[in-house]
Scaffold this motif. Structure first.
Motif, PDB file in Angstrom:
ATOM      1  N   LEU A  21       0.793  -1.381  -0.060  1.00  0.00           N
ATOM      2  CA  LEU A  21      -0.110   0.065  -0.065  1.00  0.00           C
ATOM      3  C   LEU A  21       0.709   1.235   0.121  1.00  0.00           C
ATOM      4  CD1 LEU A  21      -2.796   1.439   0.001  1.00  0.00           C
ATOM      5  CD2 LEU A  21      -2.984   1.022   2.574  1.00  0.00           C
TER       6      LEU A  21
ATOM      7  N   HIS B 129      -7.564   4.458   2.419  1.00  0.00           N
ATOM      8  CA  HIS B 129      -6.448   3.716   2.737  1.00  0.00           C
ATOM      9  C   HIS B 129      -6.160   3.717   4.263  1.00  0.00           C
ATOM     10  CE1 HIS B 129      -5.961   2.765  -1.461  1.00  0.00           C
ATOM     11  NE2 HIS B 129      -5.573   3.926  -1.806  1.00  0.00           N
TER      12      HIS B 129
ATOM     13  N   ASP C 210      -8.185   0.924   5.204  1.00  0.00           N
ATOM     14  CA  ASP C 210      -7.764  -0.187   4.644  1.00  0.00           C
ATOM     15  C   ASP C 210      -6.800  -0.971   5.671  1.00  0.00           C
ATOM     16  OD1 ASP C 210      -9.271  -0.220   2.244  1.00  0.00           O
ATOM     17  OD2 ASP C 210      -7.435   0.490   1.326  1.00  0.00           O
TER      18      ASP C 210
END
Length: 209
Positions: A35, A106, A109
């Motif tokens: 990521l 994110h 996430d």
């Protein structure tokens, strides 16, 4: 004026640094290192960033991302935390518009890949910003869905998208709807009402970009 893109970026960087490069994320098959490399590519490699959305460029983008991911973890995290001022998506003019939703998603996430996570109590201002972004996200994510979908965020508004047919209703806070509409249905706390087959199809649909 609140800088939500900056605060979400800082919170994500702090969390990834705490968890380390091998922690899981909601993105299947991706660790925090994967990521982080995605975020660095998006901001620092415009020659490859187009591959995030455009299939013909994905091979080049993935090769660049893997090279970025091989960098030492402290350097990678420093690059996530401190984007270059020249970046098309992270300069002072574009940062809030381009990155508030990106870094909120994110951040979640990483948060929601850990056992025992709970939804955050988001500031009303951030919820309002996410709701404004939801209209475009919903139209993109649901453009091929074979029903009308009513998206409702109590206290913020409602919108209807889809291709007609029996209606399905999705209700949640703007933050939860943002996650749902970006393809993270399994971790988004929303209510889906409608014919069972269509509701199940929506929960399992590929809504990600």
């Amino acid at each position: 004026m609140p800088r939500y893109a900056r605060s979400e970026r800082e919170a994500l960087a702090d969390l990834m640094l705490e968890l380390g490069p091998d922690a899981p994320t909601v993105n299947e098959g991706w660790t925090t290192r994967d990521l982080a490399a995605h975020l660095v590519l998006r901001e620092r490699r415009p020659d490859a960033a187009g591959g995030i959305l455009l299939p013909p460029l994905r091979g080049h983008a993935e090769r660049v991302r893997l090279r970025i991911a091989a960098r030492p973890w402290p350097r990678l995290m420093d690059q996530v935390r401190r984007p270059p001022a020249w970046s098309p998506v992270s300069n002072p003019v574009t940062d809030e518009l381009a990155n508030t939703m990106e870094f909120f998603i994110h951040h979640e996430d990483v948060r929601r890949a850990s056992p025992g996570w709970l939804p955050r109590d988001l500031p009303a201002g951030l919820q309002a910003v996410l709701w404004r972004r939801c209209a475009g996200l919903a139209r993109l994510a649901l453009r091929r869905f074979p029903a009308d979908v009513l998206v409702q965020a109590p206290g913020y508004g409602a919108l209807s998208v889809g291709r007609g047919g029996e209606p399905v209703r999705v209700v949640g806070s703007p933050g939860e709807l943002t996650l749902f509409l970006s393809g993270r249905q399994r971790v988004a706390r929303v209510q889906v009402d409608g014919p069972p087959a269509l509701a199940g199809q929506l929960r399992g649909a590929d809504l990600g970009m």
